[in-house]
Design a protein around this motif. Structure first.
Motif, short mmCIF file in Angstrom:
data_model
loop_
_atom_site.label_atom_id
_atom_site.label_comp_id
_atom_site.label_asym_id
_atom_site.label_seq_id
_atom_site.Cartn_x
_atom_site.Cartn_y
_atom_site.Cartn_z
N UNK A 47 0.78 -1.24 0.00
CA UNK A 47 0.00 0.00 0.00
C UNK A 47 0.81 1.29 0.00
N UNK A 48 2.12 1.20 0.15
CA UNK A 48 2.93 2.42 0.24
C UNK A 48 2.78 3.30 -1.00
N UNK A 49 2.92 2.75 -2.19
CA UNK A 49 2.84 3.56 -3.40
C UNK A 49 1.49 4.24 -3.58
N UNK A 50 0.37 3.50 -3.48
CA UNK A 50 -0.91 4.21 -3.63
C UNK A 50 -1.14 5.25 -2.53
N UNK A 51 -0.68 4.98 -1.31
CA UNK A 51 -0.82 5.96 -0.24
C UNK A 51 -0.01 7.21 -0.55
N UNK A 52 1.21 7.04 -1.05
CA UNK A 52 2.05 8.19 -1.39
C UNK A 52 1.41 9.01 -2.52
N UNK A 81 -0.73 -5.11 16.01
CA UNK A 81 -1.38 -6.31 16.56
C UNK A 81 -2.87 -6.09 16.77
N UNK A 82 -3.25 -4.92 17.24
CA UNK A 82 -4.67 -4.61 17.39
C UNK A 82 -5.34 -4.48 16.04
N UNK A 83 -4.65 -3.87 15.08
CA UNK A 83 -5.19 -3.69 13.73
C UNK A 83 -5.45 -5.06 13.10
N UNK A 84 -4.53 -5.99 13.30
CA UNK A 84 -4.72 -7.34 12.76
C UNK A 84 -5.97 -8.00 13.31
N UNK A 85 -6.36 -7.63 14.50
CA UNK A 85 -7.57 -8.19 15.11
C UNK A 85 -8.85 -7.53 14.63
N UNK A 86 -8.74 -6.50 13.81
CA UNK A 86 -9.93 -5.81 13.31
C UNK A 86 -10.54 -6.58 12.15
N UNK A 87 -11.74 -6.21 11.79
CA UNK A 87 -12.42 -6.85 10.67
C UNK A 87 -11.69 -6.62 9.36
N UNK A 88 -11.06 -5.45 9.21
CA UNK A 88 -10.33 -5.15 7.98
C UNK A 88 -9.17 -4.21 8.28
N UNK A 89 -7.95 -4.74 8.33
CA UNK A 89 -6.79 -3.87 8.57
C UNK A 89 -6.67 -2.74 7.54
N UNK A 90 -7.07 -2.98 6.30
CA UNK A 90 -6.98 -1.93 5.28
C UNK A 90 -7.94 -0.78 5.56
N UNK A 91 -9.10 -1.09 6.13
CA UNK A 91 -10.05 -0.03 6.51
C UNK A 91 -9.44 0.84 7.60
N UNK A 92 -8.85 0.19 8.59
CA UNK A 92 -8.22 0.93 9.68
C UNK A 92 -7.07 1.78 9.14
N UNK A 93 -6.24 1.18 8.28
CA UNK A 93 -5.10 1.90 7.72
C UNK A 93 -5.54 3.10 6.89
N UNK A 94 -6.58 2.93 6.07
CA UNK A 94 -7.07 4.06 5.27
C UNK A 94 -7.59 5.17 6.18
N UNK A 95 -8.27 4.80 7.25
CA UNK A 95 -8.76 5.80 8.20
C UNK A 95 -7.62 6.55 8.87
N UNK A 96 -6.56 5.83 9.23
CA UNK A 96 -5.38 6.46 9.83
C UNK A 96 -4.73 7.40 8.84
N UNK A 97 -4.53 6.94 7.61
CA UNK A 97 -3.94 7.80 6.58
C UNK A 97 -4.78 9.05 6.36
N UNK A 98 -6.07 8.86 6.20
CA UNK A 98 -6.97 9.99 5.95
C UNK A 98 -6.93 10.98 7.09
#
Length: 161
Positions: A47-52, A81-98
């Protein structure tokens, strides 16, 4: 060292230290399996390239975008580790990036990052990923952490899909 390299070092230090029990051997949440480091590195590389590209588009400055993406991935690494326990780590990551992009732009964040997640996928985000990055519907869904059926109709933009 690039932002990508700094995030890699931070993630490896946090996750490797936890996996070896150097963080706090008495706290089970700090005993990460070695697989956590590998999964974070693979996630970041994917995800690094699309995030950049997205962040550069939103901010208009490459150096500022690199700092924001580095901060987002560092936050993600610390809570991986907590993110891995979520329903979708990519959803969490996109929220953090945003959240980091909005904060850097001086926009008001709406409450908790997780609570605001539903409001974060803007049609302009989807349009940018499709129009300028030429991503398929499946790749856009992957980057945003959504199911392809949950994306707005992109058929007008890609008759082949």
């Amino acid at each position: 060292m690039t932002g990508f390299g700094r995030v890699a070092c931070a993630a490896e230090a946090v996750l490797a230290g936890a996996a070896q029990g150097r963080v706090c051997a008495r706290r089970p949440e700090h005993r990460a399996p070695q697989a956590a480091l590998a999964s974070f590195v693979a996630f970041r590389e994917r995800l690094y390239e699309p995030y950049m590209l997205y962040t550069t588009w939103r901010m208009g400055r490459l150096a500022a975008a690199e700092r924001v993406v580095t901060a987002a991935f560092t936050e993600l690494a610390v809570s991986w580790l907590a993110v891995l326990g979520s329903a979708s780590p990519a959803v969490v990551a996109w929220g953090i990036l945003h959240h980091h992009v909005d904060q850097a732009l001086g926009l008001d964040a709406v409450g908790d990052v997780a609570d605001a997640r539903a409001q974060q996928v803007l049609p302009s985000d989807v349009a940018f990923l499709r129009e300028y990055m030429h991503m398929s519907r499946d790749r856009i869904a992957d980057v945003l952490g959504l199911r392809p059926v949950d994306l707005p109709d992109l058929a007008a933009h890609d008759p082949g899909e």
